[in-house]
Design a protein around this motif. Structure first.
Motif, mmCIF file in Angstrom:
data_model
loop_
_atom_site.group_PDB
_atom_site.id
_atom_site.type_symbol
_atom_site.label_atom_id
_atom_site.label_comp_id
_atom_site.label_asym_id
_atom_site.label_seq_id
_atom_site.Cartn_x
_atom_site.Cartn_y
_atom_site.Cartn_z
ATOM 1 N N VAL A 163 28.609 -48.368 22.304
ATOM 2 C CA VAL A 163 28.736 -49.736 21.789
ATOM 3 C C VAL A 163 27.416 -50.209 21.180
ATOM 4 O O VAL A 163 27.406 -50.915 20.160
ATOM 5 C CB VAL A 163 29.225 -50.704 22.890
ATOM 6 N N THR A 164 26.294 -49.804 21.757
ATOM 7 C CA THR A 164 24.997 -50.202 21.206
ATOM 8 C C THR A 164 24.800 -49.625 19.804
ATOM 9 O O THR A 164 24.436 -50.337 18.860
ATOM 10 C CB THR A 164 23.860 -49.736 22.120
ATOM 11 N N GLY A 165 25.052 -48.323 19.679
ATOM 12 C CA GLY A 165 24.912 -47.694 18.370
ATOM 13 C C GLY A 165 25.865 -48.282 17.355
ATOM 14 O O GLY A 165 25.489 -48.518 16.194
ATOM 15 N N PHE A 166 27.106 -48.531 17.774
ATOM 16 C CA PHE A 166 28.099 -49.077 16.847
ATOM 17 C C PHE A 166 27.688 -50.457 16.353
ATOM 18 O O PHE A 166 27.756 -50.740 15.146
ATOM 19 C CB PHE A 166 29.468 -49.149 17.519
ATOM 20 N N VAL A 167 27.282 -51.329 17.258
ATOM 21 C CA VAL A 167 26.918 -52.698 16.869
ATOM 22 C C VAL A 167 25.725 -52.691 15.909
ATOM 23 O O VAL A 167 25.712 -53.404 14.897
ATOM 24 C CB VAL A 167 26.618 -53.544 18.121
ATOM 25 N N ILE A 168 24.730 -51.862 16.197
ATOM 26 C CA ILE A 168 23.546 -51.808 15.332
ATOM 27 C C ILE A 168 23.913 -51.318 13.933
ATOM 28 O O ILE A 168 23.509 -51.896 12.920
ATOM 29 C CB ILE A 168 22.478 -50.895 15.968
ATOM 30 N N ILE A 169 24.709 -50.258 13.871
ATOM 31 C CA ILE A 169 25.100 -49.707 12.567
ATOM 32 C C ILE A 169 26.043 -50.656 11.841
ATOM 33 O O ILE A 169 25.954 -50.827 10.617
ATOM 34 C CB ILE A 169 25.735 -48.313 12.762
ATOM 35 N N PHE A 170 26.937 -51.312 12.577
ATOM 36 C CA PHE A 170 27.874 -52.258 11.968
ATOM 37 C C PHE A 170 27.138 -53.382 11.241
ATOM 38 O O PHE A 170 27.575 -53.866 10.200
ATOM 39 C CB PHE A 170 28.804 -52.826 13.037
ATOM 40 N N HIS A 171 26.002 -53.789 11.807
ATOM 41 C CA HIS A 171 25.245 -54.890 11.205
ATOM 42 C C HIS A 171 24.229 -54.398 10.173
ATOM 43 O O HIS A 171 23.320 -55.150 9.777
ATOM 44 C CB HIS A 171 24.566 -55.705 12.289
ATOM 45 N N GLY A 172 24.380 -53.162 9.741
ATOM 46 C CA GLY A 172 23.649 -52.673 8.583
ATOM 47 C C GLY A 172 22.272 -52.105 8.815
ATOM 48 O O GLY A 172 21.493 -51.970 7.862
ATOM 49 N N PHE A 173 21.937 -51.729 10.052
ATOM 50 C CA PHE A 173 20.599 -51.234 10.328
ATOM 51 C C PHE A 173 20.465 -49.709 10.197
ATOM 52 O O PHE A 173 19.392 -49.164 10.416
ATOM 53 C CB PHE A 173 20.144 -51.670 11.728
ATOM 54 N N PHE A 215 30.359 -56.106 25.548
ATOM 55 C CA PHE A 215 29.638 -56.196 24.275
ATOM 56 C C PHE A 215 30.520 -55.804 23.085
ATOM 57 O O PHE A 215 30.307 -56.281 21.969
ATOM 58 C CB PHE A 215 28.398 -55.295 24.300
ATOM 59 N N GLY A 216 31.503 -54.949 23.326
ATOM 60 C CA GLY A 216 32.322 -54.464 22.222
ATOM 61 C C GLY A 216 33.585 -55.255 21.971
ATOM 62 O O GLY A 216 34.334 -54.936 21.033
ATOM 63 N N LYS A 217 33.828 -56.266 22.767
ATOM 64 C CA LYS A 217 35.104 -56.990 22.671
ATOM 65 C C LYS A 217 35.342 -57.578 21.281
ATOM 66 O O LYS A 217 36.437 -57.484 20.723
ATOM 67 C CB LYS A 217 35.144 -58.109 23.724
ATOM 68 N N SER A 218 34.311 -58.146 20.682
ATOM 69 C CA SER A 218 34.490 -58.780 19.371
ATOM 70 C C SER A 218 34.466 -57.778 18.214
ATOM 71 O O SER A 218 34.662 -58.159 17.052
ATOM 72 C CB SER A 218 33.394 -59.836 19.144
ATOM 73 N N TYR A 219 34.238 -56.489 18.519
ATOM 74 C CA TYR A 219 34.195 -55.464 17.467
ATOM 75 C C TYR A 219 35.411 -54.547 17.527
ATOM 76 O O TYR A 219 35.435 -53.518 16.847
ATOM 77 C CB TYR A 219 32.915 -54.622 17.591
#
Length: 303
Positions: free
Chosen positions: A47-57, A106-110
């Motif tokens: 979830v950490t990797g996904f959220v970071i990549i999802f937001h364009g980093f 952390f992943g609920k909204s994604y």
């Protein structure tokens, strides 16, 4: 027909979450620490990797964040198991459940959102071979995973650091008498295991299946734990075991695509059935386990 070429071309990528997590756990167990929280560390890394990549980093930043998240969770486990000398099985299970809970939060909204994967890199000439050529067209993480396998094998077998890790796992009292910081070595080994688990989770969520879904690790952490035993704590056997499980997981997809008249749930459970069968066979060979096992695995050390 989807068959052999499909399985061969995809089995390395399918094996990578198993392999990365199992390599980290192998180092931790070689140091004498049994970490059953790998599943939760993979989930938190995912979830950490996904959220970071999802937001364009970018994938590099995403994998770095995932690795650090897994290492941070493993540090909590290490504090419980090594500093407080809590039961390693109970502490690992608690940390694993905690990590899965954090990933769901952390992943609920994604949920069901996607990210771009990684491009494939070809090995010249080899990628053009018939049937097996797909094996030589993989993303960079697969190639780095193979390189990491070779590096960990070399460190454990050929370096002083590897000798210290193995000494701490076999006989921590003797290792301490020789001046080695047993607890510090075990802390570092556990954190390395958590780092690799975080990277494994990030690969599963952002490259192999680049979307987020709650529970997407789906037992891969437990298979990684089983792979360490499957490989009898040897890097080479662990690597080929991971490839085997990757091939089995793809074989059930190929069977479904080709209309094999078997229950889909039964086909999906094939990797876990293979895990149970293999562990049963290996556990029956007491001489093999005794020869390659870690003498102080799971035993708290009180300096």
């Amino acid at each position: 027909m989807i068959g052999l070429s499909f399985v061969l071309s995809g089995m390395l990528a399918a094996a990578m979450p198993f392999l990365l997590a199992a390599l980290g756990e192998l180092v931790a167990e070689r140091a004498g620490v049994l970490n059953l929280g790998i599943e939760g560390m993979m989930a938190l890394g995912a979830v950490t990797g996904f959220v970071i990549i999802f937001h364009g980093f970018g994938h590099a930043t995403g994998f770095l964040g995932a690795g650090l998240a897994g290492a941070a969770l493993s540090l909590l486990f290490a504090w419980l198991a090594l500093s407080l000398r809590a039961n390693q099985v109970a502490a690992g299970l608690a940390i694993g459940i905690f990590g899965q809970g954090l990933s769901a939060l952390f992943g609920k909204s994604y949920e069901s959102m996607t990210v771009a994967g990684l491009p494939k890199l070809q090995l010249p000439l080899l990628a053009d071979l018939p049937v097996v050529g797909g094996m030589f067209t993989q993303d960079i993480v697969v190639w780095l995973g193979i390189a990491a396998t070779l590096a960990i094998w070399a460190v454990l077998r050929m370096t002083k650091l590897g000798l210290i890790i193995r000494a701490v796992g076999e006989n921590p009292t003797a290792a301490r008498a020789l001046g080695y910081p047993v607890i510090a070595v075990r802390y570092c080994a556990v954190m390395f295991g958590g780092l690799m688990a975080g990277l494994a989770g990030a690969y599963a969520a952002t490259v192999y299946t680049p979307l987020w879904a709650d529970g997407m690790i789906a037992g891969r952490g437990w298979i990684a734990l089983a792979l360490v035993v499957f490989g009898t704590w040897m890097v080479g056997r662990l690597f080929f075991g991971a490839i085997l499980f990757g091939a089995v997981s793809l074989a059930q997809l190929a069977a479904q695509a080709n209309g094999v008249n078997l229950n889909s749930q039964l086909l999906a459970s094939l990797p876990y059935i293979v895990t149970i069968v293999v562990l049963g066979l290996i556990s029956s060979n007491k001489k093999l386990l005794k020869r390659n096992g870690v003498a102080s695995l799971g035993v708290p050390f009180d300096p």
